[in-house]
Design an enzyme around this catalytic site. Sequence first.
Site, short mmCIF file in Angstrom:
data_model
loop_
_atom_site.label_atom_id
_atom_site.label_comp_id
_atom_site.label_asym_id
_atom_site.label_seq_id
_atom_site.Cartn_x
_atom_site.Cartn_y
_atom_site.Cartn_z
N CYS A 56 -51.02 37.89 -99.84
CA CYS A 56 -51.06 38.49 -98.88
C CYS A 56 -50.63 37.27 -97.64
O CYS A 56 -52.20 36.20 -97.21
CB CYS A 56 -51.89 39.36 -98.41
SG CYS A 56 -52.05 39.59 -96.51
N CYS A 59 -53.19 37.32 -94.80
CA CYS A 59 -53.87 37.77 -95.12
C CYS A 59 -54.41 36.33 -95.03
O CYS A 59 -55.94 36.11 -93.98
CB CYS A 59 -54.85 38.58 -96.07
SG CYS A 59 -54.54 39.98 -96.06
#
Length: 435
Positions: A56, A59
């Site tokens: 991600c 993230c």
Amino acid sequence: MNIKQNLLLTLSFVIAAATTVNAQGIEFNKGTYTEALAEANERGVPLFIDFYADWCGPCKMMDKQVFVDQELGTYFNENFVSVKLNTEHEINEELVKELDITSMPTLMFVDGEGEVISRISGSMNIEEMLKLGKTVTGDLKSFEEMYTAYKKDKNNFEVMQELLKAAPSFVSFQTGMDKKKWIIRIENIFEEYIEKKMAMGDAFINADDYRLVNRFYEPKGEHDEVIEFMVANMDKYIENVGNAPAFYVIRNNTTMAQDLAKKGDKKYMEILERIKGDMKPAYDIAEEGHNISQYEIAKLDCDALYALYEEKDADKYIQLKNEYFEADGDKVTSLSKASAAQAMYYAMGNDVSEKNNAAAKEWIIASLAGDKIPLMQRINIIALLGDVNKHMGLLKEAEQAYNRAYAETLQMEESRSQMYLQLQLKRKIEMLNLE
């Protein structure tokens, strides 16, 4: 949503993300979900969970740019226990399923019983994250609480203004019918706010209200009431707010003239005349940094667009654009010439002569020689160079340009955009091999 006790027991052996403690930012508990929840219970504070995945990009961005912030860390470390959980660890499967975690990052706050207090899907910046934390603790009113206060007193401009300021962040994390519902509510509040505040005259001329106009307002064509108010009060706006309102007026007027020129409506000339008339105080702000007047720049631009869209005369378009580039000289920005080339292809498609392809290529190369071009725009310009070379039958040069653009994408930090652009460039190269 309640996380059942038997699930908590099952997860007592969960392998949580092994994160290092960062004294400069949020200190994440290095144990399991159950251990972090037990610590939160002991301290009497909510548990903050960052659900993430190794792949991600957002993230990773939050790890590098948000969670490390000192002010954010101080607040969260005092008011929450925090833990990071990897959604792709198979031992976390039941928890992820129970909480319906489908996108990353998902940022969640739960109380001591595992009851969800608040959840957000998607990345946040430092300011948004801090506001979210303060809303959970009650140090800040929630958006819903502000909306309730507005409904009780619809003439409280302070509440309306705060509600509108918070709206973009709040709405961005809504989904489905909830999102549509809030958008309609906010649009109605904004229209009501603008109407009432503008009727108050000078009380509307301030930085906060201008920011709301800039963020929410869509001008409604010629003689729009908000634009006309700003034009009539431009001196006060510049004094109270700065130069931004001037550029807002210029942008609206320029776009309106360009749209008319593209439609073949010579009324664009009347729009441009205001540059020398009542809009002069605004345009005077932009005069500095050019070798020719703002009126001359706008006139050459709109005349060129009229030639291109209405007369279908690419030769005249190129002539007029080159007149502007020569007249403004070293004040022409790096992106202007590439934008001119792109506009020609947008209007003409593949119906561009060899001579005009060559002119467009010259503009693009000149743009790429400029300094400080943002990465995304640089990638697009290089790809455009590949397209032009392809139009000209220069397939080897086209492939070189596409490969060069691909190499530039390797510098991108946002993984989804990077993957999308790389896929498009690969397809362009594959299509060349079919020529």
